[in-house]
Design an enzyme around this catalytic site. Structure first.
Site, PDB file in Angstrom:
ATOM      1  N   HIS B 128       0.870  -1.181   0.000  1.00 56.92           N
ATOM      2  CA  HIS B 128       0.000   0.000   0.000  1.00 56.92           C
ATOM      3  C   HIS B 128       0.909   1.233   0.000  1.00 56.92           C
ATOM      4  O   HIS B 128       2.015   1.180   0.555  1.00 56.92           O
ATOM      5  CB  HIS B 128      -0.844  -0.059   1.275  1.00 56.92           C
ATOM      6  CG  HIS B 128      -1.908   0.990   1.394  1.00 56.92           C
ATOM      7  ND1 HIS B 128      -1.635   2.291   1.751  1.00 56.92           N
ATOM      8  CD2 HIS B 128      -3.251   0.920   1.215  1.00 56.92           C
ATOM      9  CE1 HIS B 128      -2.765   2.969   1.800  1.00 56.92           C
ATOM     10  NE2 HIS B 128      -3.768   2.165   1.473  1.00 56.92           N
ATOM     11  N   ASP B 204       3.064  -4.373   7.834  1.00 56.37           N
ATOM     12  CA  ASP B 204       1.825  -3.629   7.662  1.00 56.37           C
ATOM     13  C   ASP B 204       0.699  -4.634   7.896  1.00 56.37           C
ATOM     14  O   ASP B 204       0.421  -5.477   7.044  1.00 56.37           O
ATOM     15  CB  ASP B 204       1.773  -3.058   6.245  1.00 56.37           C
ATOM     16  CG  ASP B 204       0.474  -2.316   5.969  1.00 56.37           C
ATOM     17  OD1 ASP B 204      -0.460  -2.427   6.804  1.00 56.37           O
ATOM     18  OD2 ASP B 204       0.383  -1.640   4.929  1.00 56.37           O
ATOM     19  N   GLN B 207      -4.474  -5.226   7.010  1.00 54.29           N
ATOM     20  CA  GLN B 207      -5.446  -6.199   6.491  1.00 54.29           C
ATOM     21  C   GLN B 207      -5.292  -7.559   7.167  1.00 54.29           C
ATOM     22  O   GLN B 207      -5.906  -8.538   6.736  1.00 54.29           O
ATOM     23  CB  GLN B 207      -5.272  -6.367   4.975  1.00 54.29           C
ATOM     24  CG  GLN B 207      -5.453  -5.087   4.180  1.00 54.29           C
ATOM     25  CD  GLN B 207      -6.882  -4.575   4.179  1.00 54.29           C
ATOM     26  OE1 GLN B 207      -7.827  -5.309   4.486  1.00 54.29           O
ATOM     27  NE2 GLN B 207      -7.059  -3.311   3.852  1.00 54.29           N
ATOM     28  N   LYS B 230     -10.280  -0.451  10.499  1.00 49.25           N
ATOM     29  CA  LYS B 230     -10.458  -1.650   9.670  1.00 49.25           C
ATOM     30  C   LYS B 230     -10.740  -2.879  10.523  1.00 49.25           C
ATOM     31  O   LYS B 230     -10.949  -3.972  10.001  1.00 49.25           O
ATOM     32  CB  LYS B 230      -9.212  -1.881   8.813  1.00 49.25           C
ATOM     33  CG  LYS B 230      -8.963  -0.782   7.782  1.00 49.25           C
ATOM     34  CD  LYS B 230      -7.753  -1.098   6.949  1.00 49.25           C
ATOM     35  CE  LYS B 230      -7.191   0.098   6.228  1.00 49.25           C
ATOM     36  NZ  LYS B 230      -7.950   0.495   5.040  1.00 49.25           N
ATOM     37  N   CYS B 372      -4.820   2.399  -3.601  1.00 46.61           N
ATOM     38  CA  CYS B 372      -3.570   2.938  -3.043  1.00 46.61           C
ATOM     39  C   CYS B 372      -2.410   1.968  -3.198  1.00 46.61           C
ATOM     40  O   CYS B 372      -1.595   1.813  -2.290  1.00 46.61           O
ATOM     41  CB  CYS B 372      -3.734   3.335  -1.582  1.00 46.61           C
ATOM     42  SG  CYS B 372      -4.919   4.639  -1.334  1.00 46.61           S
TER      43      CYS B 372
HETATM   44  C1  LIG Z   1      -2.480  -2.778   3.616  1.00 43.64           C
HETATM   45  C2  LIG Z   1      -2.840  -1.395   4.030  1.00 43.64           C
HETATM   46  N1  LIG Z   1      -1.921  -0.601   4.588  1.00 43.64           N
HETATM   47  C3  LIG Z   1      -2.197   0.638   4.982  1.00 43.64           C
HETATM   48  C4  LIG Z   1      -3.444   1.179   4.844  1.00 43.64           C
HETATM   49  C5  LIG Z   1      -3.671   2.592   5.277  1.00 43.64           C
HETATM   50  O1  LIG Z   1      -4.612   2.710   6.274  1.00 43.64           O
HETATM   51  P1  LIG Z   1      -5.085   4.173   6.708  1.00 43.64           P
HETATM   52  O2  LIG Z   1      -5.621   4.819   5.474  1.00 43.64           O
HETATM   53  O3  LIG Z   1      -6.117   3.936   7.733  1.00 43.64           O
HETATM   54  O4  LIG Z   1      -3.892   4.890   7.220  1.00 43.64           O
HETATM   55  C6  LIG Z   1      -4.439   0.392   4.267  1.00 43.64           C
HETATM   56  C7  LIG Z   1      -5.825   0.876   4.079  1.00 43.64           C
HETATM   57  O5  LIG Z   1      -6.183   1.711   3.327  1.00 43.64           O
HETATM   58  C8  LIG Z   1      -4.128  -0.918   3.851  1.00 43.64           C
HETATM   59  O6  LIG Z   1      -5.052  -1.686   3.277  1.00 43.64           O
END
Ligand SMILES: Cc1ncc(COP(=O)(O)O)c(C=O)c1O
Lengths: 155, 414
Positions: B128, B204, B207, B230, B372
Site C-alpha cells: 500500500h 503492515d 489487512q 479496519k 492505493c
Molecule cells: C495494507 C494497508 N496498509 C495501509 C493502509 C492505510 O490505512 P489508513 O488509510 O487507515 O492509514 C491500508 C488501508 O487503506 C491498507 O489496506
C-alpha cells in the site's frame, strides 16, 4: 434502477464500445493529457486547429464508460467547429451537469438556461447529474479540451 | 456452513446497526471492510458513554474524571498489547492518527536515526502507498537504496532472490496481507530470514489484524502497524507497535505538548515510552472505542473469525469460478490457507468504476480503483479493479447477491 438506465444510455454504451476519433495526432497538433486520480481515468487529447477551426481531433487513453464515451462524444461534437464554438460547448456541457462558472455565480449572474438541443448527442450524458462521483469522469475530457485550447499557439 | 458452527453469524449481524439499513430499497451488502469496517454498537456505545460520563483531557488532570480518562486511555494500550501478543502494551503501543501515520512515524523516527546513504531497505511490489511513500520521502532526504521484492504469476511474493535483496539491508518493511490480492505473506519465515541477514522487520498488518490471530511474539517481528477502523473500531486512531528496546531508542517524531519531560528556552527533553511519540491531545475517545473493538473481537475469538472468513472466501472463490468461468478475473492467489477475503475483480470490457456503480444499485458496496497500490496495479497491468472485501458480518448470502449483481452488470454491458 431508472437512474441507472439514465446513466448508461444506449448512446453512451455505444460510444464506449466503439469510440469515435480514437488515436493520436502528430505535431503540429497539440497533445494534452488529463487524469482523474480518483479512479485512474486517463484521456490523451490531440487537437489540430487550423484557421481558428478544429480541423482534427483524436482521443486516446483508458477509463470507465462515462469518461471514455464523454471523450468520444466530445470529439464528434467539436470536429469542424470554431474554437469559439468549442469553448461555448464546454460551458454548455458543464452547465448541463450543474457545474456553473463559479465566478459568474459569485457575481450573482443569472444562470443561462441550458439548451439541451444544442448539445445533440451530448445530452445523453445528463444522467450523470444523479451520480455526483461520476461527474468528474464526464468532465475529464472537457477539462482536458479547455486546457488544450488554452495551449494553442497564438496565431 | 461447515466448520464455522461456533460462529453465530446472525448474532454478529445484530450487533451492526448499519446492516439493517437499506440501500436503494435492498438489503445492504457491505463488501468494503478492507477500506473500513463497520463498527458494532458495542464500540459506538463505549465511545458515547465515555463522552457522556467521563470526558476530560488525559495526563496531569487531578480531578476524578480526568484520572478516569487517563486510566481508560492507558488501558487501551494494554488491550492492544494483549490483543497483539505483546508482553507489555504500555511500553510498546503508540497511538497515531492511522496506519499511514504509523509508517510515517517509523520512517521519520527510526529510519532517520538509522539509515544513511549507502544503506538499503527492502519493500515489496504489493505494498500500500502507506508503506512506500514515507520511505521514498526519507530516501529523498538521506539517499539510501530501496530494493523491491517482486511478485510471481501466482500473485505471491517472489522470494527467489530474497537473500540477495536482504544482503546488507537494515529493514524489511512488508505487508502481512495484500489489500488488493488477498495474498497472505509468510511473515514468520520472512522475519527469520530478515533477522538472519541482520535486518529488522516491520509489518503492515492493516489487512491482517482484523481477520486472523496476529501474535507479534510468535511472529518475532520488530514493528507492526495497523488501523483500528479496519477492525471494527473508530477512525482517527492508528497503532504502531514496536519492541520496547527499539522504541526506547527512537527519537521523537512530532513535537509539542505531551511528548516532553521538560522544555527550556534552549531545548527540550523528550518523554519516555510511547508518550514520546504522542504530541498534543491524543485520540482519547477513539482509544476507548479501540478497546471496545478489541474486546468485541476477543469475545468472538480470532480463530473463529479467521475460520468463518476462510470458509466464506472459499465459497466465494468457487462460486465466482462456477458462475462466470473466465469472463471475470480475480487478481489474487488461488484458494488456500494463505488466501484472505479480498476479491479484486476485473471484467474484460467493463471498467471497475462501472461495475461498482451497477453493484451499488443492488445494495452491494464494493470499491473501484487502484486501492492505493499503484506500483502493484502497474505490475498487474490493470488500472483499476472492483474490490469486494469481507468482514465478520458477511455470509454466503452476500456472495449470492454479489453474483446476481455481477450477472446484471455483464448483461448490461454485454
Ligand atoms: C495494507 C494497508 N496498509 C495501509 C493502509 C492505510 O490505512 P489508513 O488509510 O487507515 O492509514 C491500508 C488501508 O487503506 C491498507 O489496506
Amino acid at each position: 434502477m431508472a437512474d441507472l438506465e439514465e446513466l448508461y444510455r444506449e448512446i453512451i454504451l455505444d460510444h464506449y464500445r466503439n469510440p469515435r476519433n480514437r488515436g493520436e495526432l502528430q505535431p503540429p497538433a497539440v497533445r494534452v493529457e488529463g487524469f482523474n486520480p480518483l479512479c485512474g481515468d486517463e484521456i490523451v487529447l490531440s487537437l489540430l486547429v487550423e484557421d481558428g477551426t478544429v480541423a482534427d481531433v483524436k482521443i486516446a487513453g483508458s477509463g470507465c464508460s462515462i469518461s471514455q464515451s464523454s471523450g468520444s462524444l466530445m470529439s464528434a461534437a467539436i470536429k469542424g467547429k470554431t474554437v469559439e464554438q468549442a469553448r461555448g460547448l464546454i460551458a454548455t456541457f458543464k452547465q448541463m451537469l450543474s457545474l456553473g462558472d463559479d465566478d459568474a455565480i459569485e457575481e450573482g449572474a443569472e444562470p443561462v438556461p441550458v439548451n439541451l438541443r444544442s448539445l445533440g448527442e451530448l445530452a445523453a450524458l445528463q444522467g450523470v447529474v444523479k451520480f455526483p462521483v461520476r461527474i468528474k469522469c464526464a468532465t475529464l475530457s472537457w477539462n482536458t479540451l479547455a486546457q488544450g485550447l488554452d495551449e494553442l499557439p497564438a496565431s | 456452513m461447515e466448520g464455522v458452527t461456533e460462529f453465530d453469524l446472525a448474532a454478529v449481524r445484530r450487533d451492526f446497526p448499519l446492516l439493517s439499513k437499506q440501500l436503494h430499497g435492498r438489503r445492504i451488502v457491505y463488501l468494503d471492510s478492507g477500506a473500513s469496517a463497520l463498527p458494532p454498537h458495542q464500540v459506538v456505545t463505549a465511545m458515547a458513554t465515555y463522552q457522556e460520563t467521563t470526558h476530560a483531557n488525559v495526563h496531569r488532570g487531578v480531578y476524578g474524571t480526568a484520572e478516569e480518562a487517563t486510566r481508560l486511555y492507558e488501558l487501551a494500550r494494554k488491550d492492544v498489547g494483549r490483543f497483539l501478543g505483546s508482553k507489555s502494551g504500555q511500553d510498546e503501543v503508540v497511538f497515531t492518527k492511522n496506519c499511514t501515520e504509523a509508517f510515517n512515524l517509523l520512517a521519520r523516527s527510526w529510519g532517520r536515526a538509522n539509515l544513511r546513504a549507502g544503506d538499503a531497505i527492502v519493500l515489496s511490489e504489493m505494498e500500500h502507498h502507506a508503506n512506500i511513500v514515507p520511505w521514498q520521502q526519507l530516501q529523498e532526504m538521506l539517499g539510501f537504496e530501496i530494493r523491491w521484492i517482486g511478485i510471481t504469476e501466482e500473485r505471491t511474493l517472489d522470494l527467489s532472490n530474497l537473500d540477495e535483496l536482504l544482503d546488507g539491508a537494515k529493514l524489511l518493511s512488508i505487508t502481512a496481507t495484500s489489500n488488493v490480492l488477498g495474498t497472505v505473506n509468510p511473515i514468520t519465515s520472512l522475519a527469520e530470514r530478515a533477522h538472519a541477514a541482520g535486518a529488522l522487520i516491520a509489518i503492515d498488518a492493516a489487512q491482517a489484524v482484523p481477520h486472523a490471530p496476529v501474535d507479534v511474539t510468535a511472529l518475532d517481528v520488530d514493528f507492526l502497524a495497523f488501523s483500528p477502523h479496519k477492525m471494527y473500531g473508530p477512525t482517527g486512531i492508528g497503532v504502531l507497535w514496536a519492541r520496547a528496546e527499539l522504541l526506547n531508542a527512537m527519537p521523537p517524531f512530532l513535537g509539542g505538548g505531551g511528548m516532553i519531560k521538560d522544555v527550556r528556552l534552549d531545548g527540550f527533553i523528550p518523554a519516555d515510552g510511547p508518550q514520546r511519540f504522542e504530541a498534543g491531545t491524543p485520540p482519547i475517545t477513539e482509544a476507548v472505542g479501540l478497546s471496545a473493538a478489541v474486546h468485541y473481537l476477543e469475545s468472538l475469538g480470532m480463530e473463529a473469525v479467521h475460520e468463518h472468513e476462510r470458509a466464506l472466501t472459499s465459497y466465494a472463490l468457487s462460486t465466482l469460478a462456477a458462475e462466470f468461468g473466465s469472463s471475470i478475473s480475480l487478481q489474487g492467489p488461488t484458494d488456500g490457507p494463505l488466501r484472505a477475503g479480498v476479491l479484486s475483480i476485473t471484467i474484460d470490457g467493463i471498467h471497475a468504476h462501472d461495475v461498482a456503480q451497477i453493484l451499488d444499485t443492488y445494495g452491494v458496496c464494493v470499491r473501484p480503483g487502484h486501492h492505493c497500490a499503484k506500483p502493484l496495479m502497474r505490475r498487474l497491468g490493470v488500472n483499476a479493479t472492483a474490490r469486494a472485501s469481507f468482514g465478520i458480518y458477511n455470509g454466503t448470502d452476500d456472495v449470492d447477491v454479489l453474483v446476481e449483481a455481477l450477472h446484471a452488470t455483464i448483461k448490461m454491458f454485454g
